[in-house]
Scaffold this motif. Structure first.
Motif, PDB file in Angstrom:
ATOM      1  N   ASN A   1       0.820  -1.205   0.000  1.00  0.00           N
ATOM      2  CA  ASN A   1       0.000   0.000   0.000  1.00  0.00           C
ATOM      3  C   ASN A   1       0.856   1.258   0.000  1.00  0.00           C
ATOM      4  OD1 ASN A   1      -2.503   1.042  -0.279  1.00  0.00           O
ATOM      5  ND2 ASN A   1      -3.157   0.738   1.823  1.00  0.00           N
TER       6      ASN A   1
ATOM      7  N   VAL B   1      -5.499   3.087  -0.857  1.00  0.00           N
ATOM      8  CA  VAL B   1      -5.166   4.508  -1.026  1.00  0.00           C
ATOM      9  C   VAL B   1      -4.055   4.694  -2.054  1.00  0.00           C
ATOM     10  CG1 VAL B   1      -4.443   6.574   0.193  1.00  0.00           C
ATOM     11  CG2 VAL B   1      -5.846   4.918   1.351  1.00  0.00           C
ATOM     12  N   ALA B   2      -3.073   3.776  -2.050  1.00  0.00           N
ATOM     13  CA  ALA B   2      -1.929   3.939  -2.946  1.00  0.00           C
ATOM     14  C   ALA B   2      -2.359   3.848  -4.406  1.00  0.00           C
ATOM     15  CB  ALA B   2      -0.884   2.876  -2.628  1.00  0.00           C
ATOM     16  N   LEU B   3      -3.195   2.851  -4.709  1.00  0.00           N
ATOM     17  CA  LEU B   3      -3.669   2.691  -6.084  1.00  0.00           C
ATOM     18  C   LEU B   3      -4.504   3.906  -6.504  1.00  0.00           C
ATOM     19  CD1 LEU B   3      -3.808   0.789  -8.495  1.00  0.00           C
ATOM     20  CD2 LEU B   3      -5.850  -0.221  -7.498  1.00  0.00           C
TER      21      LEU B   3
ATOM     22  N   GLN C   1      -4.256   6.936  -5.361  1.00  0.00           N
ATOM     23  CA  GLN C   1      -3.365   8.087  -5.556  1.00  0.00           C
ATOM     24  C   GLN C   1      -2.666   8.001  -6.906  1.00  0.00           C
ATOM     25  OE1 GLN C   1      -1.140  10.040  -2.266  1.00  0.00           O
ATOM     26  NE2 GLN C   1      -1.440   8.051  -1.321  1.00  0.00           N
ATOM     27  N   ALA C   2      -2.238   6.785  -7.281  1.00  0.00           N
ATOM     28  CA  ALA C   2      -1.576   6.617  -8.581  1.00  0.00           C
ATOM     29  C   ALA C   2      -2.530   7.006  -9.709  1.00  0.00           C
ATOM     30  CB  ALA C   2      -1.113   5.172  -8.740  1.00  0.00           C
ATOM     31  N   LEU C   3      -3.784   6.572  -9.597  1.00  0.00           N
ATOM     32  CA  LEU C   3      -4.766   6.922 -10.638  1.00  0.00           C
ATOM     33  C   LEU C   3      -5.064   8.418 -10.644  1.00  0.00           C
ATOM     34  CD1 LEU C   3      -7.254   3.942 -10.304  1.00  0.00           C
ATOM     35  CD2 LEU C   3      -5.625   4.346 -12.123  1.00  0.00           C
ATOM     36  N   ALA C   4      -5.157   9.013  -9.431  1.00  0.00           N
ATOM     37  CA  ALA C   4      -5.446  10.459  -9.347  1.00  0.00           C
ATOM     38  C   ALA C   4      -4.308  11.275  -9.957  1.00  0.00           C
ATOM     39  CB  ALA C   4      -5.682  10.861  -7.901  1.00  0.00           C
ATOM     40  N   ILE C   5      -3.064  10.827  -9.725  1.00  0.00           N
ATOM     41  CA  ILE C   5      -1.919  11.553 -10.298  1.00  0.00           C
ATOM     42  C   ILE C   5      -1.964  11.476 -11.829  1.00  0.00           C
ATOM     43  CG2 ILE C   5       0.603  11.462 -10.530  1.00  0.00           C
ATOM     44  CD1 ILE C   5       0.622  10.626  -7.542  1.00  0.00           C
TER      45      ILE C   5
ATOM     46  N   ILE D   1     -10.226   9.320  -5.101  1.00  0.00           N
ATOM     47  CA  ILE D   1      -9.536   9.332  -3.802  1.00  0.00           C
ATOM     48  C   ILE D   1     -10.455   8.761  -2.712  1.00  0.00           C
ATOM     49  CG2 ILE D   1      -8.616  10.877  -2.021  1.00  0.00           C
ATOM     50  CD1 ILE D   1      -6.713  10.556  -4.301  1.00  0.00           C
TER      51      ILE D   1
ATOM     52  N   LEU E   1       3.105   2.814  -8.016  1.00  0.00           N
ATOM     53  CA  LEU E   1       3.284   3.617  -9.232  1.00  0.00           C
ATOM     54  C   LEU E   1       4.410   3.071 -10.105  1.00  0.00           C
ATOM     55  CD1 LEU E   1       1.830   6.114 -10.279  1.00  0.00           C
ATOM     56  CD2 LEU E   1       3.595   7.525  -9.299  1.00  0.00           C
TER      57      LEU E   1
END
Lengths: 162, 106
Positions: free
Chosen positions: A124, B61-63, B65-69, B52, A130
Motif C-alpha cells: 500500500n 489509497v496507494a492505487l 493516488q496513482a490513478l489520481a496523479i 480518492i 506507481l
C-alpha cells in the motif's frame, strides 16, 4: 459540525461561485480556491501525494494558465459589462436551486452501509504501486505530456505569412 | 474498514455529485469557450475526489493516488492544449464565443 461537512460545504460553495460569478478572472480564482479546498480534503482522506499534485498543478499552474489567457482577451466597456451581468445571472440563476434540490434529495437517500470489500492489498505504498504495478500509466503520462507539448508548440507557432 | 467509512462515503458522495452538477451546468449553459473549460475543470475535480474517496473507503489509497496523479497529469495537458486552441480561435474570430465557430460545421 464535522470538519468533513464544513470542508464539503466550502468546496460546493466555491464551485458554485466559480460558475455563478460573471467575471472570468474571479471564476479562475474560484477554481483555484476549489482546488485548494480539494487538496485539504485529499489530505484528510490520507492521500498526501495526490494532494500535493492537486495543489501544485491544479491550484497553481492551471489557475496561472487561465489568468494568462483571460489577460489576452480585450477589455469590454462598462455598458457591455452590465448587459452581460444581467444575461449571466439570468442564465445561471437556476444553478443554486438545482444544487439545493439535489442536496435535499440525496440527503434523504441512504447509501448501503455494508460494503463487501476484497481483502486488503499486501502493498500500500504509492511509490511502489506507481513504479511496479502502474508503470504503463507512467509511460502513458510521458507520451501524453510530449503530445501536449508538441500540440501547444504547433498551436502557438507564428506562421510566416502572418 | 472502520465503522465510520460508510458515513464518510455517504457525506462525500453528496458533495461530489453537487460539484459535478455545477461543472455540468456550466458546460451546458455557456457558449464562452474559457468558461466551458472551467466547467470541464470542475467535472474533473469531482472525478478526482471520487477516485480518492473510493481508495480511502476500500483501503487501496496507494492505487487511488496513482490513478489520481495520472488523471491530474492528463487534465493539465488537456487544459494546455485547449487553451492553445482557444487562442487560435481568438486570433481568427476575435472572439471566444463558441457560437461563432460556424466554419467547423460538419
Amino acid at each position: 459540525m464535522d470538519i468533513n461537512i464544513i470542508l464539503l460545504i466550502v468546496l460546493v460553495i466555491s464551485a458554485i461561485w466559480t460558475v455563478m460569478t460573471p467575471r472570468l478572472p474571479r471564476a479562475a480564482v474560484g477554481l483555484g480556491i476549489t482546488s485548494a479546498v480539494l487538496t485539504i480534503i485529499m489530505f484528510k482522506l490520507s492521500s498526501p501525494l495526490a494532494a500535493v499534485f492537486e495543489l501544485s498543478i491544479c491550484a497553481g499552474l492551471i489557475s496561472a494558465i487561465f489568468i494568462s489567457i483571460i489577460s489576452l482577451m480585450p477589455r469590454i466597456t462598462a455598458q457591455d459589462r452590465d448587459i452581460r451581468q444581467k444575461e449571466h445571472f439570468h442564465k445561471y440563476g437556476l444553478l443554486p436551486v438545482i444544487i439545493v434540490a439535489v442536496a435535499i434529495a440525496l440527503s434523504q437517500f441512504h447509501l448501503p452501509t455494508n460494503f463487501n470489500l476484497p481483502a486488503q492489498p499486501v502493498e500500500n505504498d504509492v511509490r511502489i504501486i506507481l513504479w511496479n504495478l502502474r508503470h504503463l500509466d507512467l509511460l502513458g503520462q510521458i507520451v501524453i505530456l510530449l503530445a501536449g507539448a508538441f500540440g501547444v508548440a504547433i498551436l502557438f507557432k507564428e506562421r510566416k505569412n502572418e | 474498514m472502520s465503522s465510520d467509512m460508510p458515513q464518510v462515503f455517504g457525506i462525500f458522495s453528496v458533495g461530489i455529485v453537487l460539484v459535478f452538477i455545477a461543472g455540468l451546468y456550466c458546460l451546458i449553459a455557456t457558449s464562452n469557450l474559457i468558461r466551458a473549460l472551467i466547467g470541464l475543470e470542475l467535472l474533473t475535480k469531482a472525478v478526482t475526489l471520487f477516485i480518492i474517496l473510493t481508495g480511502y473507503v476500500t483501503g487501496r489509497v496507494a492505487l487511488a493516488q496513482a490513478l489520481a496523479i495520472t488523471l491530474i497529469v492528463i487534465e493539465v495537458v488537456v487544459i494546455a492544449v485547449a487553451v492553445g486552441v482557444i487562442v487560435c480561435v481568438f486570433r481568427h474570430n476575435k472572439s471566444v464565443d463558441g457560437k461563432l465557430l460556424r466554419n467547423i460545421k460538419g
